[in-house]
Design an enzyme around this catalytic site. Sequence first.
Site, PDB file in Angstrom:
ATOM      1  N   PRO A  17     -39.947 -23.584  78.369  1.00 30.67           N
ATOM      2  CG  PRO A  17     -37.921 -24.664  78.881  1.00 30.67           C
ATOM      3  CD  PRO A  17     -38.682 -24.014  77.750  1.00 30.67           C
ATOM      4  CG  MET A  18     -41.068 -19.750  81.263  1.00 29.01           C
ATOM      5  SD  MET A  18     -42.098 -18.306  80.926  1.00 29.01           S
ATOM      6  CE  MET A  18     -43.452 -19.058  80.047  1.00 29.01           C
ATOM      7  CB  CYS A 102     -31.286 -22.836  84.455  1.00 29.84           C
ATOM      8  SG  CYS A 102     -32.023 -22.064  85.888  1.00 29.84           S
ATOM      9  CE  LYS A 141     -35.174 -22.134  76.941  1.00 32.19           C
ATOM     10  NZ  LYS A 141     -34.700 -21.546  78.190  1.00 32.19           N
ATOM     11  CG  ASN A 202     -35.959 -18.291  74.347  1.00 35.03           C
ATOM     12  OD1 ASN A 202     -35.251 -18.377  75.347  1.00 35.03           O
ATOM     13  ND2 ASN A 202     -37.224 -17.942  74.441  1.00 35.03           N
ATOM     14  N   GLY A 203     -35.979 -15.338  73.182  1.00 32.69           N
ATOM     15  CA  GLY A 203     -35.620 -14.142  73.935  1.00 32.69           C
ATOM     16  C   GLY A 203     -36.315 -12.901  73.428  1.00 32.69           C
ATOM     17  CG  ASP A 204     -35.812  -9.763  75.000  1.00 32.67           C
ATOM     18  OD1 ASP A 204     -36.135 -10.314  76.071  1.00 32.67           O
ATOM     19  OD2 ASP A 204     -34.779  -9.088  74.864  1.00 32.67           O
ATOM     20  N   GLY A 226     -41.475 -17.420  75.820  1.00 33.85           N
ATOM     21  CA  GLY A 226     -41.679 -17.628  77.250  1.00 33.85           C
ATOM     22  C   GLY A 226     -42.593 -16.561  77.836  1.00 33.85           C
ATOM     23  NE  ARG A 227     -38.854 -12.900  79.795  1.00 38.18           N
ATOM     24  CZ  ARG A 227     -37.854 -12.053  79.711  1.00 38.18           C
ATOM     25  NH1 ARG A 227     -37.573 -11.265  80.710  1.00 38.18           N
ATOM     26  NH2 ARG A 227     -37.118 -12.003  78.600  1.00 38.18           N
TER      27      ARG A 227
HETATM   28  C1  LIG Z   1     -40.385 -17.593  85.491  1.00 34.30           C
HETATM   29  C2  LIG Z   1     -39.392 -18.205  84.521  1.00 34.30           C
HETATM   30  C3  LIG Z   1     -39.011 -19.519  84.669  1.00 34.30           C
HETATM   31  C4  LIG Z   1     -38.106 -20.103  83.780  1.00 34.30           C
HETATM   32  N1  LIG Z   1     -37.793 -21.430  83.912  1.00 34.30           N
HETATM   33  C5  LIG Z   1     -36.997 -22.016  82.971  1.00 34.30           C
HETATM   34  C6  LIG Z   1     -36.766 -23.422  83.003  1.00 34.30           C
HETATM   35  O1  LIG Z   1     -37.301 -24.152  83.840  1.00 34.30           O
HETATM   36  N2  LIG Z   1     -35.944 -23.943  82.044  1.00 34.30           N
HETATM   37  C7  LIG Z   1     -35.360 -23.167  81.068  1.00 34.30           C
HETATM   38  O2  LIG Z   1     -34.639 -23.685  80.217  1.00 34.30           O
HETATM   39  N3  LIG Z   1     -35.589 -21.840  81.016  1.00 34.30           N
HETATM   40  C8  LIG Z   1     -36.395 -21.263  81.920  1.00 34.30           C
HETATM   41  N4  LIG Z   1     -36.687 -19.932  81.808  1.00 34.30           N
HETATM   42  C9  LIG Z   1     -36.158 -19.180  80.660  1.00 34.30           C
HETATM   43  C10 LIG Z   1     -37.180 -19.185  79.507  1.00 34.30           C
HETATM   44  O3  LIG Z   1     -37.410 -20.478  79.031  1.00 34.30           O
HETATM   45  C11 LIG Z   1     -36.673 -18.305  78.341  1.00 34.30           C
HETATM   46  O4  LIG Z   1     -35.465 -18.822  77.862  1.00 34.30           O
HETATM   47  C12 LIG Z   1     -36.451 -16.860  78.747  1.00 34.30           C
HETATM   48  O5  LIG Z   1     -37.519 -16.386  79.556  1.00 34.30           O
HETATM   49  C13 LIG Z   1     -36.296 -15.943  77.530  1.00 34.30           C
HETATM   50  O6  LIG Z   1     -37.406 -16.024  76.667  1.00 34.30           O
HETATM   51  P1  LIG Z   1     -38.622 -14.953  76.715  1.00 34.30           P
HETATM   52  O7  LIG Z   1     -38.020 -13.593  76.524  1.00 34.30           O
HETATM   53  O8  LIG Z   1     -39.511 -15.364  75.586  1.00 34.30           O
HETATM   54  O9  LIG Z   1     -39.254 -15.073  78.051  1.00 34.30           O
HETATM   55  C14 LIG Z   1     -37.559 -19.336  82.708  1.00 34.30           C
HETATM   56  C15 LIG Z   1     -37.946 -17.999  82.566  1.00 34.30           C
HETATM   57  C16 LIG Z   1     -38.865 -17.423  83.453  1.00 34.30           C
HETATM   58  C17 LIG Z   1     -39.282 -15.992  83.239  1.00 34.30           C
END
Ligand SMILES: Cc1cc2nc3c(=O)[nH]c(=O)nc-3n(C[C@H](O)[C@H](O)[C@H](O)COP(=O)(O)O)c2cc1C
Length: 327
Positions: A17-18, A102, A141, A202-204, A226-227
């Site tokens: 979720p983002m 969050c 999460k 999750n992460g990176d 995510g990203r």
């Molecule tokens: C722009 C943005 C918005 C995000 N919004 C949420 C959210 O609404 N809920 C949530 O649980 N995490 C949110 N996250 C965190 C991501 O879900 C994820 O845990 C985090 O980016 C690490 O994973 P990644 O390295 O694959 O990006 C957000 C991250 C980003 C960058």
Amino acid sequence: MLKIGPVPVDPPLILAPMAGVTDRDFRLIVRRIGGVGVVSMEFVSSRALVGGHRQATDVMVFSEEERPLAIQIYGSDADTMAEAARIVEEVGADICDINMGCPANKVLKGCAGAALMGDPRLAEEIVRRCREVVSIPLTVKFRLGLDSRNENFVELGRICEANGADAVALHGRTAKQMFGGSADWSKVAELKEAVSIPVFGNGDVREADDAVRMLAETGCDGVMIGRGATRNPWIFRQVEARLSGGRIEEPTLEDRRELILGHFRMVAEREASRFALHKLRKFTGWYTHGLPHGRRLRQRINQLPDVDSFLAAVEEFFEELAIRQAA
Ligand SMILES: Cc1cc2nc3c(=O)[nH]c(=O)nc-3n(C[C@H](O)[C@H](O)[C@H](O)COP(=O)(O)O)c2cc1C
């Protein structure tokens, strides 16, 4: 095949979720490219949802094509969270996800998101109450903890499991870290050892091979991305190829052009032009990352006044690139 409750997660990959990113358009794009098990909606405030605020109900729109789909809620009042979970089930989501990770201030002040990690009793009550009212799978999460001295992710994972959560996802950073430093995958392995419900790491995960490595190194059941998906929406398909022993195919210039213009036309159709432009700038930044002369396009679009000139500039950019490539 991995399942969350009865919901198949095949391949074992979830679009994280983002907020401001995983709206209906982006989820559809990722789903149409393929290789993703579950897509997640951006988080929704339980209070806004229960209050029927437009800002919350407007985002709860999805299409059948997106399934399976998880809707994430946040909040700090157990009754409101339970009522929001009920609404999530009622609108037809396949999975209800609870946000305990969050680190944003707006959310922390309301004692939601990661702040729940600092109050395990409240966290427990929220999971329990939500579990009582929904029959769809419930997931949670969270992060490692509030800070490095208070890493209680194992305790939290056990609380989730004991109160009927069907799976958990762990972002390997503390709330205090926000997005700094790097995600500690060894903690994902630790959580996997501690609970018997599925654990998503999750992460990176930036490249397809990172996901394969995370699965191998941590023993986690699935990976949440995510990203990595914003820069490369093909990442899920690439991981899927790797997991089945295949080669990673990089998108062609034509694939990228189709993706960007297709996405932008969807945004232009749906959003008022001011919001559309803002969104298009954000996504262009991600989508053109690493493309030759991508920076030039990014600079140019900052000055464009409307969506039509924006779309024209993107077309032109790809035409020029194609000519250069052919030369
Ligand atoms: C722009 C943005 C918005 C995000 N919004 C949420 C959210 O609404 N809920 C949530 O649980 N995490 C949110 N996250 C965190 C991501 O879900 C994820 O845990 C985090 O980016 C690490 O994973 P990644 O390295 O694959 O990006 C957000 C991250 C980003 C960058």
